[in-house]
Design a protein around this motif. Structure first.
Motif, PDB file in Angstrom:
ATOM      1  N   ILE A 123       0.931  -1.198   0.002  1.00 47.07           N
ATOM      2  CA  ILE A 123       0.108  -0.068  -0.142  1.00 47.07           C
ATOM      3  C   ILE A 123       0.811   1.382   0.109  1.00 47.07           C
ATOM      4  CG2 ILE A 123      -1.671   1.187   1.425  1.00 47.07           C
ATOM      5  CD1 ILE A 123      -2.824  -1.609   2.285  1.00 47.07           C
ATOM      6  N   LYS A 124       2.047   1.138   0.927  1.00 48.11           N
ATOM      7  CA  LYS A 124       2.802   2.576   0.989  1.00 48.11           C
ATOM      8  C   LYS A 124       4.267   2.274   1.074  1.00 48.11           C
ATOM      9  CE  LYS A 124       2.343   7.070   2.766  1.00 48.11           C
ATOM     10  NZ  LYS A 124       1.837   7.974   3.938  1.00 48.11           N
ATOM     11  N   PRO A 125       5.108   2.587   0.684  1.00 43.17           N
ATOM     12  CA  PRO A 125       6.364   2.258   0.720  1.00 43.17           C
ATOM     13  C   PRO A 125       6.932   2.584   2.355  1.00 43.17           C
ATOM     14  CG  PRO A 125       6.483   4.063  -0.885  1.00 43.17           C
ATOM     15  CD  PRO A 125       5.178   3.946  -0.239  1.00 43.17           C
ATOM     16  N   SER A 126       7.382   1.248   2.931  1.00 47.94           N
ATOM     17  CA  SER A 126       7.496   1.172   4.328  1.00 47.94           C
ATOM     18  C   SER A 126       8.857   0.253   4.558  1.00 47.94           C
ATOM     19  CB  SER A 126       6.486   0.843   5.039  1.00 47.94           C
ATOM     20  OG  SER A 126       6.106  -0.600   4.786  1.00 47.94           O
ATOM     21  N   SER A 164      10.230   0.664  12.808  1.00 48.84           N
ATOM     22  CA  SER A 164       9.462   0.299  11.931  1.00 48.84           C
ATOM     23  C   SER A 164       8.593   1.638  11.354  1.00 48.84           C
ATOM     24  CB  SER A 164       8.634  -0.813  12.323  1.00 48.84           C
ATOM     25  OG  SER A 164       7.771  -1.361  11.138  1.00 48.84           O
ATOM     26  N   GLY A 165       8.332   1.699  10.131  1.00 52.22           N
ATOM     27  CA  GLY A 165       7.387   2.711   9.661  1.00 52.22           C
ATOM     28  C   GLY A 165       7.511   2.980   8.206  1.00 52.22           C
ATOM     29  N   LEU A 188      16.987  -2.382   7.041  1.00 58.04           N
ATOM     30  CA  LEU A 188      16.944  -3.973   6.862  1.00 58.04           C
ATOM     31  C   LEU A 188      16.330  -4.554   5.673  1.00 58.04           C
ATOM     32  CD1 LEU A 188      15.562  -4.809  10.612  1.00 58.04           C
ATOM     33  CD2 LEU A 188      18.063  -5.001   9.920  1.00 58.04           C
ATOM     34  N   PRO A 189      16.741  -5.463   5.045  1.00 58.38           N
ATOM     35  CA  PRO A 189      16.172  -6.072   3.963  1.00 58.38           C
ATOM     36  C   PRO A 189      14.907  -6.560   4.131  1.00 58.38           C
ATOM     37  CG  PRO A 189      17.961  -7.388   4.597  1.00 58.38           C
ATOM     38  CD  PRO A 189      17.884  -6.372   5.730  1.00 58.38           C
ATOM     39  N   VAL A 190      13.985  -6.060   4.620  1.00 55.41           N
ATOM     40  CA  VAL A 190      12.725  -6.672   4.770  1.00 55.41           C
ATOM     41  C   VAL A 190      11.598  -5.697   3.856  1.00 55.41           C
ATOM     42  CG1 VAL A 190      13.009  -6.925   7.343  1.00 55.41           C
ATOM     43  CG2 VAL A 190      12.042  -4.736   6.454  1.00 55.41           C
ATOM     44  N   GLY A 191      10.230  -6.558   3.701  1.00 53.35           N
ATOM     45  CA  GLY A 191       9.409  -6.106   2.611  1.00 53.35           C
ATOM     46  C   GLY A 191       8.617  -5.040   3.036  1.00 53.35           C
ATOM     47  N   GLY A 192       8.423  -4.675   4.392  1.00 49.97           N
ATOM     48  CA  GLY A 192       7.624  -3.598   5.101  1.00 49.97           C
ATOM     49  C   GLY A 192       7.759  -3.331   6.289  1.00 49.97           C
ATOM     50  N   MET A 199       0.709  -1.790   9.352  1.00 53.55           N
ATOM     51  CA  MET A 199       0.145  -3.266   9.226  1.00 53.55           C
ATOM     52  C   MET A 199      -1.330  -3.144   9.725  1.00 53.55           C
ATOM     53  SD  MET A 199       2.183  -5.562   8.319  1.00 53.55           S
ATOM     54  CE  MET A 199       3.032  -4.339   7.082  1.00 53.55           C
ATOM     55  N   GLU A 200      -2.185  -2.011   9.880  1.00 53.37           N
ATOM     56  CA  GLU A 200      -3.303  -1.910  10.112  1.00 53.37           C
ATOM     57  C   GLU A 200      -4.212  -2.637   9.197  1.00 53.37           C
ATOM     58  OE1 GLU A 200      -6.726  -1.674  12.193  1.00 53.37           O
ATOM     59  OE2 GLU A 200      -4.675  -1.003  13.093  1.00 53.37           O
ATOM     60  N   PRO A 201      -4.238  -2.684   7.886  1.00 52.28           N
ATOM     61  CA  PRO A 201      -4.984  -3.442   7.158  1.00 52.28           C
ATOM     62  C   PRO A 201      -4.906  -4.800   7.330  1.00 52.28           C
ATOM     63  CG  PRO A 201      -3.828  -1.759   5.778  1.00 52.28           C
ATOM     64  CD  PRO A 201      -3.220  -1.543   7.122  1.00 52.28           C
ATOM     65  N   ALA A 202      -3.530  -5.369   7.340  1.00 54.97           N
ATOM     66  CA  ALA A 202      -3.370  -6.721   7.703  1.00 54.97           C
ATOM     67  C   ALA A 202      -4.018  -7.191   9.153  1.00 54.97           C
ATOM     68  CB  ALA A 202      -1.754  -6.943   7.565  1.00 54.97           C
ATOM     69  N   ARG A 203      -3.979  -6.252   9.992  1.00 49.97           N
ATOM     70  CA  ARG A 203      -4.512  -6.769  11.354  1.00 49.97           C
ATOM     71  C   ARG A 203      -5.880  -6.906  10.974  1.00 49.97           C
ATOM     72  NH1 ARG A 203      -7.275  -5.000  15.410  1.00 49.97           N
ATOM     73  NH2 ARG A 203      -7.713  -2.775  14.381  1.00 49.97           N
ATOM     74  N   GLU A 204      -6.638  -5.932  10.376  1.00 52.18           N
ATOM     75  CA  GLU A 204      -8.074  -6.251  10.249  1.00 52.18           C
ATOM     76  C   GLU A 204      -8.540  -7.311   9.402  1.00 52.18           C
ATOM     77  OE1 GLU A 204      -9.320  -2.531   8.386  1.00 52.18           O
ATOM     78  OE2 GLU A 204      -8.599  -1.227   9.909  1.00 52.18           O
ATOM     79  N   GLU A 205      -7.602  -7.815   8.422  1.00 51.72           N
ATOM     80  CA  GLU A 205      -7.957  -9.156   7.940  1.00 51.72           C
ATOM     81  C   GLU A 205      -7.670 -10.247   8.634  1.00 51.72           C
ATOM     82  OE1 GLU A 205      -6.256 -10.877   3.646  1.00 51.72           O
ATOM     83  OE2 GLU A 205      -6.196  -8.866   3.841  1.00 51.72           O
ATOM     84  N   LEU A 206      -6.668 -10.332   9.612  1.00 53.02           N
ATOM     85  CA  LEU A 206      -6.249 -11.407  10.313  1.00 53.02           C
ATOM     86  C   LEU A 206      -7.117 -11.516  11.324  1.00 53.02           C
ATOM     87  CD1 LEU A 206      -4.072 -13.475  10.452  1.00 53.02           C
ATOM     88  CD2 LEU A 206      -2.976 -12.389  12.241  1.00 53.02           C
TER      89      LEU A 206
END
Length: 291
Positions: A123-126, A164-165, A188-192, A199-206
């Motif tokens: 959704i957004k670069p993070s 993180s952010g 760090l080489p992470v996806g987000g 991660m709010e959209p993921a929290r709602e889904e999970l």
């Protein structure tokens, strides 16, 4: 008391779990069941895949979970946890190990979590960054002074925090951390931005998936990332798992609390030895083992 700890994303390596698959009928059966549940042969990627293939969130999370949980199941009678904890994703492994979740449900949730997090990342670069050599309070204060979303996400051990952010906010925070005396502040080489408001959209889904999953009363308490305290209530476990995606991983605090509650040894179950290293930095006198 025996404490068992389970690693999170980042512990994966090519060939993980292959020896289990080849040497244990039970492990082979569980890996094949996992291939079926996921709808693709994750074992092929785990055993023979490239580091790049293994790094995909939808692969990494189930792979680390499977390695940990199947290893625990092959330990047989010697596996008698009196307390468990997992770092981020590892909390799901811990919950299968202490009987709060079934193997199948744990794997389905981990897979759904990975996909939901992947979507949130797009959704957004993070991003995330490791900050070394600063006190927690200074890291928190620097994050609070930055314009944009950046928070303390992983309290790994004293003097080692991950922030993180939003990418721009994390980059600014890194410069400010160095100015405040950090030994290092590196992306760090992470996806987000895991464990942040991003991660709010993921929290709602999970949340939906967790609510629809049956959790049992565990055989021993789990020290959850969100509370850093012993939890045995199925309802409370569910609630904390949902909050976990946007809240920090209180690993230092969890280990300190486990020791205060009587942990005499820590055994890491899963790929790598990251957590054993962190436990030793949190308390030099702790007895640590790798399963």
């Amino acid at each position: 008391m025996k404490a068992y700890v389970f690693p999170g994303q980042g512990a994966q390596f090519t060939g993980m779990g292959k020896d289990l698959y080849e040497n244990s009928e039970l492990a082979k059966e569980l890996f094949e069941k996992a291939n079926e549940i996921l709808g693709f042969r994750i074992t092929d990627i785990m055993f023979e895949g490239t580091a790049e293939e293994l790094k995909e969130t939808k692969v990494t999370q189930p792979a680390v979970f499977l390695h940990s949980v199947i290893l625990a199941k092959t330990l047989g009678e010697s596996f008698q946890p009196e307390m468990v904890a997992g770092h981020s994703l590892g909390e799901f492994s811990a919950l299968v190990a202490n009987g709060a979740l079934s193997f199948e449900d744990g794997l389905k949730l981990v897979s759904q979590r990975a996909i939901a997090m992947q979507k949130a990342c797009e959704i957004k670069p993070s991003t995330m960054a490791a900050v070394l050599g600063l006190e927690d309070k200074i890291v928190e204060d620097v994050c609070a002074s930055i314009d944009g979303v950046v928070v303390a996400a992983n309290y790994n051990c004293p003097g080692q925090l991950v922030i993180s952010g939003e990418t721009s906010a994390v980059e600014q925070a890194c410069e400010a951390m160095k100015a405040a005396g950090a030994k290092r502040a590196l992306l760090l080489p992470v996806g987000g931005a895991f464990h942040s408001p991003m991660m709010e959209p993921a929290r709602e889904e999970l949340a939906q998936a967790i609510e629809n999953t049956t959790f049992s009363t565990p055989i021993c308490p789990v020290y959850q990332n969100v509370t850093a305290s012993a939890v045995s209530s199925a309802d409370e476990i569910k609630k904390n798992l949902i909050i976990q995606l946007t809240a920090p991983v209180k690993w230092t605090q969890s280990v300190q609390q486990m020791i205060a509650d009587g942990a005499t040894s820590f055994t890491e179950v899963g790929p790598g030895k990251v957590l054993v290293g962190l436990v030793n930095k949190i308390d030099k006198s702790a007895a640590t083992f790798s399963a």
